[in-house]
Design a protein around this motif. Structure first.
Motif, mmCIF file in Angstrom:
data_model
loop_
_atom_site.group_PDB
_atom_site.id
_atom_site.type_symbol
_atom_site.label_atom_id
_atom_site.label_comp_id
_atom_site.label_asym_id
_atom_site.label_seq_id
_atom_site.Cartn_x
_atom_site.Cartn_y
_atom_site.Cartn_z
ATOM 1 N N VAL A 76 -1.302 -1.278 10.216
ATOM 2 C CA VAL A 76 -0.495 -0.080 9.859
ATOM 3 C C VAL A 76 0.739 -0.120 8.966
ATOM 4 O O VAL A 76 1.415 0.667 8.955
ATOM 5 C CB VAL A 76 -0.118 0.442 11.339
ATOM 6 N N PRO A 83 -0.325 8.057 5.854
ATOM 7 C CA PRO A 83 -1.596 8.369 6.146
ATOM 8 C C PRO A 83 -1.258 9.998 7.195
ATOM 9 O O PRO A 83 -0.258 10.053 7.542
ATOM 10 C CB PRO A 83 -2.302 7.580 7.364
ATOM 11 N N SER A 86 -0.613 9.240 12.189
ATOM 12 C CA SER A 86 0.687 8.178 12.203
ATOM 13 C C SER A 86 0.473 7.417 13.836
ATOM 14 O O SER A 86 0.877 7.895 14.787
ATOM 15 C CB SER A 86 1.961 8.772 12.320
ATOM 16 N N GLN A 92 -4.043 2.618 16.645
ATOM 17 C CA GLN A 92 -5.156 2.691 15.424
ATOM 18 C C GLN A 92 -6.249 1.741 15.857
ATOM 19 O O GLN A 92 -7.620 2.111 15.691
ATOM 20 C CB GLN A 92 -4.604 2.233 14.301
ATOM 21 N N LYS A 240 -7.721 0.776 8.345
ATOM 22 C CA LYS A 240 -6.444 1.873 8.078
ATOM 23 C C LYS A 240 -6.891 3.002 7.384
ATOM 24 O O LYS A 240 -6.836 4.036 7.717
ATOM 25 C CB LYS A 240 -5.168 1.053 7.760
ATOM 26 N N ARG A 241 -7.025 2.729 5.941
ATOM 27 C CA ARG A 241 -7.351 3.965 5.137
ATOM 28 C C ARG A 241 -8.785 4.738 5.306
ATOM 29 O O ARG A 241 -8.761 5.868 4.811
ATOM 30 C CB ARG A 241 -7.509 3.366 3.839
ATOM 31 N N ASP A 244 -7.876 7.345 8.363
ATOM 32 C CA ASP A 244 -6.484 7.788 8.450
ATOM 33 C C ASP A 244 -6.456 9.321 8.554
ATOM 34 O O ASP A 244 -5.299 10.083 8.233
ATOM 35 C CB ASP A 244 -5.933 7.182 7.191
ATOM 36 N N ASP A 246 -7.738 11.402 6.242
ATOM 37 C CA ASP A 246 -7.549 11.858 4.774
ATOM 38 C C ASP A 246 -8.926 12.446 4.364
ATOM 39 O O ASP A 246 -9.881 12.300 4.983
ATOM 40 C CB ASP A 246 -7.229 10.861 3.971
ATOM 41 N N SER A 260 -13.126 11.064 6.605
ATOM 42 C CA SER A 260 -12.117 9.867 6.109
ATOM 43 C C SER A 260 -12.806 8.723 5.556
ATOM 44 O O SER A 260 -12.331 8.120 4.461
ATOM 45 C CB SER A 260 -11.264 9.850 7.334
#
Length: 292
Positions: A76, A83, A86, A92, A240-241, A244, A246, A260
């Motif tokens: 994180v 991201p 949060s 996470q 993480k990515r 996230d 997104d 995501s």
């Protein structure tokens, strides 16, 4: 004589009808056997692809625990744009683990979900649908009652198996602008092994590449600190990515988790470890991989 002749004709017609019925039953039996063999073959192939000894979900899931146990606080704390979700480190980790549990449950039942999707497309709604502009062109928007019922069961099982509070939303988008119909649902979840298998292949290849190539070993050591640290860098970025929230229609809902992950895939060429992927044989998420 005419009476006897009529009786003989009736007997002959009855025998012919019996023969026709027997031939029809044999054809039906042969067709059922043929279809059953095809269905079994298809299911066996699908099982080997999704649930074999090198199951991509198992390979990635086992490394999630390995990353956590290695004290991967940068899960994180990595740099880059903030991201949408949060989460602290523990949250996470739970979110990723729960997502992988759900994906595993879906993959285990993918063949049945295909059957449900076919029924929804052709039977459940009598083939009726609406044509909407969903933001990605015109799409057939159609209710998916059977797929929705199956997904609720699979989600409930994943939630029980997680053994903790469910992180994020539990909304399953079906028959709306996010997932217009059952066919698009199936297509989205059919991509899960295609996302995870290349990652597992690269992680498995890194130690072998470093062992066989001294220059590459020195490069990995100088840039990341060694093969283990490179593993952690790739996993930290993915965990993480890729989770996230997104991407278009991303977020913490059931569908948004997969969106995501695809968004992360679309940016792989910009990663500082992309050349390692290339040297490991990566040619794209739908490409082939060099065999050793």
């Amino acid at each position: 004589r005419r009476a006897n002749s009529d009786d003989d004709d009736d007997d002959l017609e009855e025998e012919e009808d019996d023969d026709d019925d027997e031939e029809e039953e044999e054809r039906d039996s042969d067709d059922e056997l043929y279809d059953g063999m095809n269905d079994t073959s298809d299911e066996d192939d699908d099982e080997r692809f999704r649930r074999g000894p090198r199951l991509p979900l198992q390979g990635v899931g086992s490394r999630l625990a390995y990353s956590l146990n290695s004290g991967l606080s940068r899960l994180v704390s990595m740099g880059g744009p903030p991201p949408k979700l949060s989460h602290d480190h523990a949250t996470q980790y739970a979110y990723v683990r729960q997502s992988l549990l759900l994906w595993r449950e879906v993959q285990r039942n993918m063949y049945r979900l295909w059957s449900d999707a076919d029924a929804d497309l052709l039977v459940s709604t009598n083939g009726s649908y609406q044509l909407w502009n969903t933001g990605q062109g015109l799409n057939r928007v159609q209710a998916c009652p059977r797929v929705a019922a199956s997904m609720r069961r699979h989600l409930a099982k994943a939630q029980r198996e997680s053994g903790q509070h469910w992180v994020g939303l539990s909304v399953v988008h079906l028959g709306d602008r996010d997932v217009p119909n059952a066919l698009i649902f199936i297509d989205k979840y059919a991509q899960v092994p295609r996302i995870l298998a290349p990652i597992v292949a690269v992680l498995d290849a890194v130690p072998k590449l470093c062992k066989s190539n001294k220059a590459l070993k020195a490069y990995v050591r100088d840039k990341w600190g060694g093969p283990r640290e490179l593993h952690l860098a790739i996993l930290a970025d993915f965990f993480k990515r890729a989770f996230d929230g997104d991407g278009d229609d991303g977020g913490s809902c059931i569908d948004g988790r997969l969106t995501s992950a695809w968004n992360w895939c679309s940016k792989i060429a910009k990663k500082d470890y992309y050349n390692i992927f290339s040297m490991a044989g990566f040619q794209g998420w739908d490409g082939s991989y060099r065999e050793e």
